[in-house]
Design a protein around this motif. Structure first.
Motif, mmCIF file in Angstrom:
data_model
loop_
_atom_site.group_PDB
_atom_site.id
_atom_site.type_symbol
_atom_site.label_atom_id
_atom_site.label_comp_id
_atom_site.label_asym_id
_atom_site.label_seq_id
_atom_site.Cartn_x
_atom_site.Cartn_y
_atom_site.Cartn_z
ATOM 1 N N ASP B 56 0.777 -1.211 0.104
ATOM 2 C CA ASP B 56 -0.082 -0.105 0.064
ATOM 3 C C ASP B 56 0.723 1.120 -0.155
ATOM 4 O O ASP B 56 1.104 2.041 -0.947
ATOM 5 C CB ASP B 56 -1.035 0.001 1.134
ATOM 6 C CG ASP B 56 -1.985 1.098 1.121
ATOM 7 O OD1 ASP B 56 -2.001 1.774 -0.029
ATOM 8 O OD2 ASP B 56 -2.652 1.355 2.116
ATOM 9 N N ARG B 58 4.263 1.799 0.291
ATOM 10 C CA ARG B 58 5.536 1.727 -0.165
ATOM 11 C C ARG B 58 6.403 2.743 0.584
ATOM 12 O O ARG B 58 7.577 2.955 -0.126
ATOM 13 C CB ARG B 58 5.460 1.812 -1.615
ATOM 14 C CG ARG B 58 4.643 0.776 -2.296
ATOM 15 C CD ARG B 58 5.121 0.272 -3.763
ATOM 16 N NE ARG B 58 4.182 -0.949 -4.158
ATOM 17 C CZ ARG B 58 4.578 -1.701 -5.103
ATOM 18 N NH1 ARG B 58 5.610 -1.185 -6.006
ATOM 19 N NH2 ARG B 58 3.765 -2.435 -5.875
ATOM 20 N N GLY B 63 2.568 -1.469 6.886
ATOM 21 C CA GLY B 63 2.781 -2.813 7.182
ATOM 22 C C GLY B 63 1.962 -3.902 6.436
ATOM 23 O O GLY B 63 1.562 -4.877 7.036
ATOM 24 N N CYS B 65 3.121 -5.282 3.209
ATOM 25 C CA CYS B 65 4.055 -5.483 2.030
ATOM 26 C C CYS B 65 4.807 -6.894 2.815
ATOM 27 O O CYS B 65 6.106 -6.827 3.085
ATOM 28 C CB CYS B 65 5.081 -4.662 1.857
ATOM 29 S SG CYS B 65 6.037 -3.813 3.203
HETATM 30 S S1 FES Z 1 3.827 -1.087 1.667
HETATM 31 FE FE1 FES Z 1 3.330 0.040 3.545
HETATM 32 S S2 FES Z 1 4.834 -0.815 4.700
HETATM 33 FE FE2 FES Z 1 5.628 -1.627 2.958
#
Ligand code: FES
Ligand code: HEM
Ligand code: SF4
Lengths: 226, 248
Positions: B56, B58, B63, B65
């Motif tokens: 989400d 990135r 939290g 990925c």
């Molecule tokens: S995509 Fe949000 S913490 Fe890695």
């Protein structure tokens, strides 16, 4: 009273029982070691035999030893129950296993514990059972006092390399179990502190090497001096 | 750089999954997720099913990925989420094994995506403050000891990713739950409900089927936010205080 049951079956409650019984077993190890070092006196076993007689006849010690047997059984069976529950909670294992995030001892507590349990059974079968329930151990006479010559039994056992090997392996398993277990017991009880935890961890490592090594030294020295 | 990927593919919760091998060309400046994006574009253009993985923000704060890379949640870099991991951490010609979080309480939805709603239910059971804490200025008016503020803030950095559960050989959620308990309980506004909160969150955690902590410490090593197991000890203390010190 339901709340006590709920506590004892909760994840943290079960761990409290593991921690208390583990610490109790640790305190027993110290007493047991001090007593057993008398095997190394060169007095033909008199001091040790009198000590063994005291330990098997004193009513207070008999009561405490019932607590000890319960403690071992509780620790072992609850430990294994937790192990199987955790295996189920983990589910499928990873295809790639890594040693980067945890020590061998921490991950293998149940295996190490089972080895210790096997050792305890062999150990008690050979000494405790024969001492208490059979007439295989012949009494000796110290100034009119009739005492079973457990020392002779111990010497016979430790004259066989096979048994000396089993004792060494048992103590290696215990050393690894304590390497993780000693400090883990304090963490479980919530005793974690910036200043004291490193001290507890240090003491735990020293304890986990010295105590099993001292235990293992008894059969080794008795074998060499047979 | 040329890489070989072994990726866990699984249609849904009911089917058995298996590893599939892919080759991908990536640049070392790409993030790990961008490398997977490249592979997915190729799969889509070949009319194959793209690999499902969650992501989400990135930028290391949401939290989602969640990938186990070569046996390690969020990969080999300390204190880093998968989205913040870059391909320069790998070498040309490497084979990388990618697996989903493994835990009974986190069932697989598809491929690398797992259902982490067990965490939501733990939060719902008490991970909030229900007393009126006023406006922002009221917060500033309450003095908080610096040391406690730091500890609470450190715990508050937990992003609920579940790497702690994924790393734990017991599938235990103690680090996550302890982070939430500490984050709220160390501050004056959260203290009021601290013991009650601890008890209901731990009870919910047990109900969800997470394992029992053996203080292995793998959670703390793999946590992208480096949450300390000191928080677990604090939770154990307050759980016992809650059970033995309350009327219930
Ligand atoms: S995509 Fe949000 S913490 Fe890695
Ligand atoms: C003299 C013998 C023993 C001593 C001193 C001892 C000590 C300890 C200690 C201190 C712990 C840590 C408790 C905690 O983390 O809170 C522990 C854990 C454990 N012990 Fe033992 N132990 C002994 C024998 C055994 C035996 C016979 C078994 C049998 C299977 C066993 C199985 C376990 C298991 C599985 C754990 C991990 C439990 C967990 O972390 O959830 N132990 N032990
Ligand atoms: S404690 Fe760390 S690993 Fe666990 S959910 Fe929070 S951020 Fe993720």
């Amino acid at each position: 009273m339901q709340w006590i049951l709920n506590f004892l079956t909760s994840s943290i409650g079960k761990k409290f029982v593991m921690s208390f019984t583990g610490l109790f077993l640790i305190s027993f190890l110290i007493i047991h070691l001090i007593g057993n070092l008398q095997l190394l006196y060169s007095d033909g076993g008199e001091a040790f035999n009198k000590y063994a007689y005291f330990m098997t006849s004193n009513p207070l010690i008999k009561t405490v030893s019932i607590g000890l047997y319960t403690g071992i059984l509780l620790h072992a069976f609850l430990g294994l129950a937790i192990y199987f529950k955790n295996k189920k909670s983990k589910g499928k294992k990873y295809a790639v296993s890594t040693s980067a995030n945890a020590s061998f001892a921490a991950k293998q507590m149940a295996l190490l514990g089972t080895l210790i349990l096997a050792f305890i059974l062999i150990h008690m079968g050979d000494f405790w059972f024969k001492m208490k329930f059979t007439d295989q151990i012949i009494p000796v006479d110290y100034d009119g006092m009739q005492v079973k010559d457990l020392y002779a039994q111990v010497s016979t056992t430790f004259s066989k390399p096979f048994f000396v090997g089993i004792y060494i392996l048992g103590m290696i398993a215990l050393a690894f179990h304590l390497w993780h277990g000693f400090q883990s017991a304090f963490q479980t009880l919530g005793l974690n502190h910036k200043k004291y935890t490193p001290i507890i961890q240090g003491l735990g490592k020293i304890f986990s090497i010295l105590v099993p090594a001292a235990f293992a030294l008894i059969p080794i020295l008795m074998y060499l001096n047979r | 750089m040329q890489l070989k990927l072994k990726v866990w593919r699984q249609k849904n919760a009911k089917t058995n999954g298996e590893f599939q091998t892919y080759s991908v060309t990536a640049s070392e400046h790409m993030s790990f997720l961008e490398m997977l994006d490249v592979l997915n574009e190729e799969l889509i253009s070949k009319k194959e099913d793209p690999i499902a993985f969650e992501h989400d923000c990135r930028e290391g704060i949401c939290g989602t990925c969640n990938l186990v890379i070569d046996g390690r949640p969020h990969g080999p870099m300390q204190g880093t989420t998968t989205c913040q991991l870059h391909m320069r951490s790998f070498k040309d010609g490497d084979t990388i094994v990618i697996e989903p979080w493994r835990a009974e309480a986190f069932p697989i939805i598809k491929d690398l995506v797992v259902d982490r709603s067990a965490f939501d239910r733990i939060i719902q059971s008490g991970g909030y403050i229900s007393v009126n804490t006023g406006q922002a200025m009221d917060g500033n008016a309450i003095p908080v000891e610096k040391d406690l503020a730091i500890k609470a803030f450190d715990a508050a950095t937990c992003i609920g990713c579940g790497a702690c559960v994924a790393a734990c050989p017991n599938g235990s959620a103690m680090l996550f739950t302890a982070a939430k308990v500490s984050h709220l309980g160390l501050l004056p506004q959260g203290k009021v409900e601290h013991t009650k909160r601890t008890r209901s969150m731990v009870d919910q955690m047990d109900k969800e089927g997470f394992g029992n902590c053996s203080n292995v410490g793998a959670c703390e090593v793999e946590c992208p936010k480096e949450i300390s197991i000191e928080n677990i000890a604090r939770m154990n203390r307050s759980y016992v205080a809650a059970v033995f010190g309350s009327d219930e």
